[in-house]
Design a protein around this motif. Structure first.
Motif, PDB file in Angstrom:
ATOM      1  N   MET A 280      28.177  24.650  38.526  1.00 57.08           N
ATOM      2  CA  MET A 280      26.979  24.610  39.375  1.00 57.08           C
ATOM      3  C   MET A 280      27.271  24.031  40.758  1.00 57.08           C
ATOM      4  O   MET A 280      26.390  24.011  41.611  1.00 57.08           O
TER       5      MET A 280
ATOM      6  N   ASP B 105      13.065  23.738  39.231  1.00 54.15           N
ATOM      7  CA  ASP B 105      13.466  24.747  40.203  1.00 54.15           C
ATOM      8  C   ASP B 105      14.963  25.033  40.069  1.00 54.15           C
ATOM      9  O   ASP B 105      15.694  24.283  39.441  1.00 54.15           O
ATOM     10  N   SER B 106      15.403  26.136  40.701  1.00 50.73           N
ATOM     11  CA  SER B 106      16.831  26.476  40.646  1.00 50.73           C
ATOM     12  C   SER B 106      17.628  25.407  41.402  1.00 50.73           C
ATOM     13  O   SER B 106      17.100  24.717  42.272  1.00 50.73           O
ATOM     14  N   MET B 107      18.884  25.290  41.013  1.00 46.41           N
ATOM     15  CA  MET B 107      19.750  24.298  41.659  1.00 46.41           C
ATOM     16  C   MET B 107      19.833  24.534  43.174  1.00 46.41           C
ATOM     17  O   MET B 107      19.870  23.597  43.956  1.00 46.41           O
ATOM     18  N   GLU B 108      19.853  25.824  43.563  1.00 48.61           N
ATOM     19  CA  GLU B 108      19.891  26.140  45.003  1.00 48.61           C
ATOM     20  C   GLU B 108      18.661  25.588  45.721  1.00 48.61           C
ATOM     21  O   GLU B 108      18.776  24.945  46.751  1.00 48.61           O
ATOM     22  N   ASN B 109      17.479  25.847  45.142  1.00 52.29           N
ATOM     23  CA  ASN B 109      16.241  25.406  45.792  1.00 52.29           C
ATOM     24  C   ASN B 109      16.139  23.888  45.856  1.00 52.29           C
ATOM     25  O   ASN B 109      15.739  23.324  46.868  1.00 52.29           O
TER      26      ASN B 109
ATOM     27  N   HIS C 209      18.443  21.687  45.999  1.00 57.42           N
ATOM     28  CA  HIS C 209      19.383  21.043  46.909  1.00 57.42           C
ATOM     29  C   HIS C 209      19.405  21.659  48.303  1.00 57.42           C
ATOM     30  O   HIS C 209      20.192  21.253  49.150  1.00 57.42           O
ATOM     31  N   ALA C 210      18.531  22.627  48.537  1.00 61.93           N
ATOM     32  CA  ALA C 210      18.507  23.315  49.834  1.00 61.93           C
ATOM     33  C   ALA C 210      18.223  22.322  50.958  1.00 61.93           C
ATOM     34  O   ALA C 210      17.335  21.473  50.841  1.00 61.93           O
TER      35      ALA C 210
ATOM     36  N   LYS D   3      24.532  23.170  50.780  1.00 64.75           N
ATOM     37  CA  LYS D   3      23.339  24.026  50.912  1.00 64.75           C
ATOM     38  C   LYS D   3      22.431  23.483  52.025  1.00 64.75           C
ATOM     39  O   LYS D   3      22.285  22.285  52.157  1.00 64.75           O
TER      40      LYS D   3
ATOM     41  N   SER E 112      28.838  25.123  43.265  1.00 61.20           N
ATOM     42  CA  SER E 112      28.630  26.027  44.398  1.00 61.20           C
ATOM     43  C   SER E 112      27.147  26.215  44.696  1.00 61.20           C
ATOM     44  O   SER E 112      26.776  26.623  45.799  1.00 61.20           O
ATOM     45  N   GLU E 113      26.249  25.915  43.716  1.00 61.74           N
ATOM     46  CA  GLU E 113      24.804  26.053  43.945  1.00 61.74           C
ATOM     47  C   GLU E 113      24.214  24.758  44.508  1.00 61.74           C
ATOM     48  O   GLU E 113      23.058  24.711  44.891  1.00 61.74           O
ATOM     49  N   ILE E 114      24.997  23.675  44.481  1.00 58.86           N
ATOM     50  CA  ILE E 114      24.470  22.359  44.848  1.00 58.86           C
ATOM     51  C   ILE E 114      25.004  21.864  46.196  1.00 58.86           C
ATOM     52  O   ILE E 114      24.248  21.443  47.063  1.00 58.86           O
TER      53      ILE E 114
END
Lengths: 279, 153
Positions: free
Chosen positions: B146, B99-103, B105-106, B153, B148-150
Motif C-alpha cells: 500500500m 476511504d481508499s488509502m489514496e483519498n 492520504h491525498a 500523494k 505507493s497509495e500512501i
C-alpha cells in the motif's frame, strides 16, 4: 593496534551520532559494507545503498573488515556515502598480509553505485542497481611477477536485491544476485588479467539471508571468480551471522572459504566486520 | 541450521552445505504461504487488533514528525477504521468501511522517510502488544504494497 583504534573510533562515533543518524529504512534492510567498500553483504555488493537514508537524506557510513586465513590476512577499511538513496560513493583500502611469506599488498578501491529502480523492501520487483569499482594496486611487484597484465582495473556490476517480508515461516528473507564483469585476479590483489586471459569475464555472485529478529541475520554468500593467471583461483563462499543492535552499527562474524590463493590451497578462516552509520 | 555448519571443521564441504541451505530456504520461500489458520486468528483476534491500534495511536502521539499529519484527524474515527482495516487485511470477519488509502492520504505529501518511520511505529505498536516477530512480518507484508497509495500523494 591501528585497527583497534579505528574500531574504537567507529564504535564511539556511531554511538554518539545515533541521535542524528538517518533512520528512514526498516532496521537491518540497509545491509553492511562489503569487502570492497560497497553497500552489500560480506563478499557481495547488493543493489541496496549503504546507510538508512531516504530520498531526502544523505548518510555516511564507515567500516572495517578482517579475514584471517591460513596463509594470508585481508583487511579492508572503508568509508561510504549514500546520497538520497540514489547514488553511493565509496573509498576503500585493502591490505593483504602475506602472513606465511612475509610482506603485504595494498589496493585502493573507488566505487560508485547508482540505483536504477525498485525498493528492496516495498516494491513488488527487486531493487536494481548498477555499480563500478575502480581498483589500483599500490604494490605492483607481486602482480607483475605472477604474470598479471595490469595493476589496475575496473569492475562493472549489475545487482538485484529483494527483501521478502515474513516469507519464510514468518521471518524476513533477503536475496541478492549480482553479475560482475571483471578482469581481477583475487579481486585485484594479484592484478588484472594475464597475457593469455586479458578479456572481461562475467561472474555471478549471490547472497541469501534470513532475519531471525529485527536485530539478527544469518545467511550464505557465493562469489564466482575467473582464473586468469592459471593458479587454480577458486570461487569464494561464506556463511555469516550479523548482529544489528541499532541502525547505527552492525557486527558480522562469518566463516569464509576462499579456496586456493596464489597456489596456496585451503584458505579458510574467520571474517570479522564492523560497520556503522556515522550520520 | 547454518550454525551447525560453522561449528564443523569445514573443508570443501562449505560450498556443498551452502547449496543445501540455499535449496532449503528457496523451498520454504515457495512452500510456506498456504496455511489454513487466518492471520487474524494468529494475531489473537479483535482484542489484539484493538491493542495494536491503540498502541499505534499512542506511538504516533509521541512522535513529533508524524503527529503533525494527524492534527485534523478525528482520532476515534481513525481508531475504528484502522481496527477494521487491520482485521480485513488479516482475513478477519470485518469489512473496511473507510476511504481508499489514496483519498485518506491525498495532499499530505508524505515523504519516504516519514512513511518508513511510521512503519517503525507500527512495529513498536505490535511489539508492545506482544505480537510475535513472525506474525508482525506477515502483517507488514500485507500492508507494504500500500506504500505507493500512501506516500508522495
Amino acid at each position: 593496534m591501528t585497527n583497534l583504534k579505528v574500531l574504537l573510533f567507529l564504535s564511539a562515533v556511531s554511538l554518539v551520532s545515533h541521535a542524528q543518524a538517518s533512520q528512514g529504512k526498516l532496521i537491518a534492510t540497509a545491509g553492511l559494507l562489503q569487502v570492497e567498500g560497497a553497500g552489500g553483504g560480506g563478499l557481495v555488493p547488493w543493489a541496496t545503498l549503504s546507510g538508512y537514508d531516504t530520498q531526502d537524506e544523505i548518510s555516511v557510513s564507515a567500516g572495517m573488515t578482517q579475514v584471517s586465513l591460513r596463509d594470508y590476512r585481508l583487511q579492508t577499511v572503508s568509508v561510504n556515502a549514500s546520497f538520497y538513496d540514489q547514488v553511493e560513493l565509496s573509498l576503500s583500502k585493502q591490505t593483504f598480509d602475506l602472513s606465511t611469506l612475509g610482506g603485504d599488498i595494498k589496493q585502493n578501491i573507488v566505487g560508485i553505485k547508482y540505483r536504477l529502480l525498485g525498493d528492496a523492501v516495498y516494491s513488488k520487483w527487486p531493487q536494481i542497481s548498477v555499480g563500478i569499482m575502480h581498483k589500483s594496486l599500490e604494490d605492483k611487484s607481486i602482480a607483475n611477477a605472477l604474470g598479471a597484465s595490469s595493476t589496475s582495473g575496473t569492475d562493472i556490476y549489475l545487482a538485484a536485491t529483494k527483501v521478502h517480508l515474513g516469507a519464510v515461516f514468518g521471518y524476513n528473507a533477503v536475496w541478492g544476485l549480482t553479475a560482475r564483469a571483471t578482469k581481477a585476479n583475487e579481486i585485484g590483489l594479484l592484478g588484472f588479467g594475464s597475457e593469455n586471459n586479458d578479456s572481461y569475464k562475467v561472474m555471478a555472485e549471490a547472497t541469501l539471508g534470513l532475519l531471525f529478529s529485527r536485530n539478527l541475520a544469518i545467511g550464505v554468500e557465493y562469489r564466482q571468480k575467473p582464473d586468469n593467471l592459471g593458479l587454480k583461483e577458486d570461487d569464494w563462499a561464506d556463511i555469516f551471522i550479523t548482529y544489528i543492535p541499532t541502525k547505527s552499527v552492525n557486527f558480522t562474524l562469518a566463516w569464509t572459504d576462499l579456496g586456493t590463493i596464489a597456489g596456496a590451497p585451503k584458505q579458510q578462516g574467520l571474517y570479522v566486520s564492523i560497520s556503522g552509520q556515522l550520520f | 541450521m547454518t550454525i551447525l555448519c560453522v561449528k564443523r571443521p569445514l573443508g570443501p564441504s562449505l560450498k556443498t552445505s551452502l547449496c543445501a541451505v540455499t535449496i532449503a530456504i528457496t523451498l520454504s520461500l515457495s512452500a510456506c504461504s498456504s496455511t489454513s489458520k487466518t492471520l487474524y486468528s494468529e494475531i489473537g483476534g479483535q482484542a489484539k487488533v484493538e491493542q495494536i491500534t491503540d498502541n499505534f495511536i499512542e506511538e504516533i502521539g509521541y512522535n513529533k514528525h508524524i503527529v503533525r499529519y494527524f492534527e485534523k484527524t478525528d482520532i476515534s474515527r481513525f481508531r475504528e477504521k484502522l481496527n477494521e482495516h487491520i482485521c480485513m487485511v488479516a482475513d478477519g470477519p470485518c469489512e473496511y468501511t473507510g476511504d481508499s488509502m489514496e483519498n485518506v492520504h491525498a495532499g499530505m505529501d508524505i515523504n519516504e522517510n516519514h512513511f518508513n518511520l511510521t512503519v517503525d511505529l507500527l512495529i513498536n505498536a505490535m511489539t508492545k502488544a506482544d505480537i510475535p516477530h513472525s506474525t508482525q512480518n506477515k502483517l507488514l507484508a500485507r500492508f507494504a504494497p500500500m506504500r505507493s497509495e500512501i506516500a508522495f500523494k
